[in-house]
Design an enzyme around this catalytic site. Structure first.
Site, PDB file in Angstrom:
ATOM      1  N   LYS A  53       0.763  -0.769  -0.285  1.00  0.00           N
ATOM      2  CA  LYS A  53      -0.017   0.071   0.637  1.00  0.00           C
ATOM      3  C   LYS A  53       0.711   1.320  -0.340  1.00  0.00           C
ATOM      4  O   LYS A  53       0.806   2.467  -0.824  1.00  0.00           O
ATOM      5  CB  LYS A  53      -0.910   0.261   0.976  1.00  0.00           C
ATOM      6  CG  LYS A  53      -2.575  -1.332   1.618  1.00  0.00           C
ATOM      7  CD  LYS A  53      -2.954  -0.546   2.016  1.00  0.00           C
ATOM      8  CE  LYS A  53      -2.667  -1.011   3.602  1.00  0.00           C
ATOM      9  NZ  LYS A  53      -1.838  -2.365   4.274  1.00  0.00           N
TER      10      LYS A  53
ATOM     11  N   ARG B 208     -10.300   0.499   8.694  1.00  0.00           N
ATOM     12  CA  ARG B 208      -9.867  -0.496   9.167  1.00  0.00           C
ATOM     13  C   ARG B 208     -10.470  -1.697   9.601  1.00  0.00           C
ATOM     14  O   ARG B 208     -10.385  -2.956   9.864  1.00  0.00           O
ATOM     15  CB  ARG B 208      -8.929  -0.628  10.336  1.00  0.00           C
ATOM     16  CG  ARG B 208      -7.223  -0.255   9.960  1.00  0.00           C
ATOM     17  CD  ARG B 208      -6.536  -1.743   9.315  1.00  0.00           C
ATOM     18  NE  ARG B 208      -5.064  -1.598   9.703  1.00  0.00           N
ATOM     19  CZ  ARG B 208      -3.793  -0.179   9.309  1.00  0.00           C
ATOM     20  NH1 ARG B 208      -4.299   0.558   8.526  1.00  0.00           N
ATOM     21  NH2 ARG B 208      -2.971  -1.109  10.303  1.00  0.00           N
TER      22      ARG B 208
ATOM     23  N   ARG C 261      10.694   0.126  12.122  1.00  0.00           N
ATOM     24  CA  ARG C 261       8.933   0.143  13.005  1.00  0.00           C
ATOM     25  C   ARG C 261       8.964  -1.144  14.391  1.00  0.00           C
ATOM     26  O   ARG C 261       9.520  -1.945  13.580  1.00  0.00           O
ATOM     27  CB  ARG C 261       8.208  -0.455  12.023  1.00  0.00           C
ATOM     28  CG  ARG C 261       8.117   1.437  11.304  1.00  0.00           C
ATOM     29  CD  ARG C 261       6.634   0.821  10.754  1.00  0.00           C
ATOM     30  NE  ARG C 261       5.202  -0.225  10.582  1.00  0.00           N
ATOM     31  CZ  ARG C 261       4.513   0.046  10.538  1.00  0.00           C
ATOM     32  NH1 ARG C 261       4.593   0.610   8.981  1.00  0.00           N
ATOM     33  NH2 ARG C 261       3.012  -0.822  10.182  1.00  0.00           N
TER      34      ARG C 261
HETATM   35  P1  AMP Z   1      -0.195   0.618   9.012  1.00  0.00           P
HETATM   36  O1  AMP Z   1       1.246   1.795   9.057  1.00  0.00           O
HETATM   37  O2  AMP Z   1      -1.594   1.291   8.340  1.00  0.00           O
HETATM   38  O3  AMP Z   1       0.322  -0.726   8.980  1.00  0.00           O
HETATM   39  O4  AMP Z   1      -0.688   0.496  10.711  1.00  0.00           O
HETATM   40  C1  AMP Z   1       0.037   0.814  12.041  1.00  0.00           C
HETATM   41  C2  AMP Z   1      -0.675   0.253  12.976  1.00  0.00           C
HETATM   42  O5  AMP Z   1      -1.480   1.232  13.303  1.00  0.00           O
HETATM   43  C3  AMP Z   1      -1.634  -0.453  13.209  1.00  0.00           C
HETATM   44  O6  AMP Z   1      -1.367  -2.067  13.409  1.00  0.00           O
HETATM   45  C4  AMP Z   1      -2.781   0.120  14.247  1.00  0.00           C
HETATM   46  O7  AMP Z   1      -2.256  -0.835  15.258  1.00  0.00           O
HETATM   47  C5  AMP Z   1      -3.061   1.170  14.055  1.00  0.00           C
HETATM   48  N1  AMP Z   1      -3.664   2.021  12.666  1.00  0.00           N
HETATM   49  C6  AMP Z   1      -3.322   2.243  11.498  1.00  0.00           C
HETATM   50  N2  AMP Z   1      -4.839   2.718  10.894  1.00  0.00           N
HETATM   51  C7  AMP Z   1      -5.654   2.455  11.460  1.00  0.00           C
HETATM   52  C8  AMP Z   1      -7.298   2.614  11.402  1.00  0.00           C
HETATM   53  N3  AMP Z   1      -7.545   2.503  10.488  1.00  0.00           N
HETATM   54  N4  AMP Z   1      -7.503   1.830  12.513  1.00  0.00           N
HETATM   55  C9  AMP Z   1      -7.358   1.668  14.200  1.00  0.00           C
HETATM   56  N5  AMP Z   1      -6.059   0.965  14.413  1.00  0.00           N
HETATM   57  C10 AMP Z   1      -4.929   1.837  12.864  1.00  0.00           C
END
Ligand code: AMP
Length: 187
Positions: free
Chosen positions: A14, A87, A132
């Site tokens: 993504k 999400r 990360r």
């Molecule tokens: P990502 O960078 O999109 O993989 O997000 C990393 C982490 O951020 C996820 O594992 C969640 O803990 C949190 N997170 C990101 N976007 C959301 C969302 N829309 N709703 C809830 N938690 C989120």
């Protein structure tokens, strides 16, 4: 004005394809993961509250991300690429309401499909360089479980609205970008 959701499991590409889409269509990139990581890096009160949840690979509460998205839409005048949001189905319903409140509609949801084994392989590879704290084997598994249980139903939500566009997320990055552009331009 285009408003697009990029959708897929963690590790589906993504971030990479978001860079291409925002550049090509002049959109504002809103990544809830990036916004949340910024809060943690800045050690804000919110950042301190969400750190353990994110480190465990779980989703943070809807209220937190919804407020971020509402503010982002209010500030934007170019069209938005939503990355990492919605999400779950509740967030998808709220996004529809927020877009409507700001006089917009969703153009489409681009879904990147990648097999589970490849997702795990990519995320372990990324873990070596990303820095990360949620890129480790235990958390990666939790993130995939959260994705399968809570996020995957979002795809059916958009399929019912005829807004789901499926893209094969395996293979050459440029070919995937071209597939995405072709899909957006033939909508
Ligand atoms: P990502 O960078 O999109 O993989 O997000 C990393 C982490 O951020 C996820 O594992 C969640 O803990 C949190 N997170 C990101 N976007 C959301 C969302 N829309 N709703 C809830 N938690 C989120």
């Amino acid at each position: 004005m285009k408003n697009i959701v990029i959708f897929g499991a963690p590790g589906a590409g993504k971030g990479t394809q978001s860079d291409f889409i925002v550049e090509r269509y002049g959109l504002t990139h809103i990544s809830t993961g990036d916004l949340l990581r910024r809060e943690i890096a800045d050690k804000t009160e919110l950042g301190l509250r969400i750190k353990d949840i994110m480190d465990a690979g779980q989703l943070v509460s809807d209220d937190i991300v919804v407020e971020m998205i509402d503010n982002a839409i209010a500030r934007d005048d170019k069209g938005i690429l939503f990355d990492g949001f919605p999400r779950n189905v509740a967030q998808a319903e709220i996004l529809d309401q927020l877009l409507q409140k700001h006089g917009r509609t969703l153009t489409c949801m681009i879904r990147l499909d990648v097999p589970r084994e490849e997702l795990i392989r990519r995320m372990l590879e990324r873990a070596k360089v990303s820095g990360r704290s949620d890129d480790n084997e235990e958390t990666i598994k939790n993130r995939l479980v959260e994705y399968e249980n809570k996020t995957l139903p979002v795809a059916s939500y958009y399929a019912k609205q005829n807004k789901e566009v499926k893209i094969n997320g395996l293979g050459d990055i440029k070919r995937i970008s071209e597939d995405i552009a072709n899909a957006i331009e033939t909508l």
